[in-house]
Design a protein around this motif. Structure first.
Motif, PDB file in Angstrom:
ATOM      1  N   GLY A 244       0.822  -1.212   0.000  1.00 31.89           N
ATOM      2  CA  GLY A 244       0.000   0.000   0.000  1.00 31.89           C
ATOM      3  C   GLY A 244       0.850   1.253   0.000  1.00 31.89           C
ATOM      4  O   GLY A 244       1.789   1.373  -0.781  1.00 31.89           O
TER       5      GLY A 244
ATOM      6  N   ASN B 211      -3.434  -1.102   6.601  1.00 33.10           N
ATOM      7  CA  ASN B 211      -4.194  -1.450   5.403  1.00 33.10           C
ATOM      8  C   ASN B 211      -5.535  -2.059   5.770  1.00 33.10           C
ATOM      9  O   ASN B 211      -5.744  -2.550   6.884  1.00 33.10           O
TER      10      ASN B 211
ATOM     11  N   SER C  43      -5.467   1.843   2.069  1.00 29.32           N
ATOM     12  CA  SER C  43      -4.178   1.946   2.748  1.00 29.32           C
ATOM     13  C   SER C  43      -3.977   3.377   3.229  1.00 29.32           C
ATOM     14  O   SER C  43      -4.222   4.327   2.482  1.00 29.32           O
TER      15      SER C  43
ATOM     16  N   THR D  10      -3.683   0.786  -5.105  1.00 26.41           N
ATOM     17  CA  THR D  10      -3.367   1.617  -3.943  1.00 26.41           C
ATOM     18  C   THR D  10      -1.910   2.069  -3.980  1.00 26.41           C
ATOM     19  O   THR D  10      -1.598   3.218  -3.638  1.00 26.41           O
TER      20      THR D  10
END
Length: 244
Positions: free
Chosen positions: A157, A175, A190, A220
């Motif tokens: 993330g 996350n 995230s 992400t």
């Protein structure tokens, strides 16, 4: 974000804040399910309640907090969700934290709390920026410490945007991921702090509609990198506040 590939049917919103400069940028403004990123919110609310009562966390609360943040343990989250008074307790804490578009999940469903990328940045400010925080220095340090010790398999993330990438120490994150039973599609989020170009950036990415978890993770990370890239320039400063 023009360079970030978003699959058909998927949606994403991202926000970034320079922790030292206060300059920010954002993309999208939708409301998303939190999944497990709400666990940072739950812990912040618990610490605020403890501060108000003039006490430290109990050994049991600390054990739940460690498991909830570092390993994303859901049973621990449920225990602390009840301890803060479920959605009412979360919403009351968030009002003090300055979150305006977050609403706690119904009953035991903390993972269906609704939020925005901007509100996740507001929460991260409470944890990573001393000025204006309702949390004490000790409370802030406690949350930051847990977010910096995430289990190996969950180090993805926003950490991808840090100078040393996923595997380094220049990040603190949480996350969240959830496969919706009604559609089979994934919510992947995230949030956290990353060190980039000698500065700390607070980044929040919320997304939904992914066919697979891997697809959501890829988005992400790409969105986090795009967010941090707006600060490229002389001295690592942002080029101004932006939104779209």
């Amino acid at each position: 974000m023009a360079s970030v590939t978003v699959a058909d049917g998927a949606e994403v919103s991202v926000a970034v804040l320079g922790a030292d400069s206060g300059e920010s940028a954002s993309y999208g403004a939708g409301v998303f399910d939190t999944a497990s990123i709400v666990k940072v919110d739950i812990l912040a609310a618990l610490l605020l309640r403890a501060q108000d009562a003039g006490r430290a966390l109990t050994a049991e609360e600390k054990a739940y907090a460690v498991a909830m943040i570092e390993n994303s343990d859901n049973d621990s989250a449920s225990a602390l969700w009840r301890a803060i008074g479920t959605a009412d307790g979360l919403d009351a804490a968030n009002e003090r934290f300055g979150l305006t578009r977050t609403e706690g999940g119904e009953g035991p469903l903390w993972g269906l709390t609704q939020t925005t990328a901007a509100d996740r940045i507001a929460l991260l400010r409470q944890v990573f920026v001393a000025e204006g925080s309702e949390l004490s220095a000790a409370s802030r340090a406690y949350v930051r410490g847990l977010m910096g010790r995430i289990a190996d398999g969950q180090r993805w993330g926003v950490s991808a945007a840090a100078d040393d990438g996923r595997g380094g120490s220049a990040w603190a994150l949480k996350n969240g991921w959830l496969r919706r039973g009604t559609t089979g599609l994934w919510v992947v989020n995230s949030i956290g702090r990353v060190a980039s170009g000698g500065h700390d950036r607070l980044v929040a990415v919320v997304s939904r509609g992914h066919a697979t978890l891997a697809e959501g993770i890829s988005l992400t990370e790409a969105a986090a990198k795009a967010a941090v890239s707006v600060f490229a320039g002389a001295g690592g400063a942002a080029r101004g506040q932006r939104s779209s």
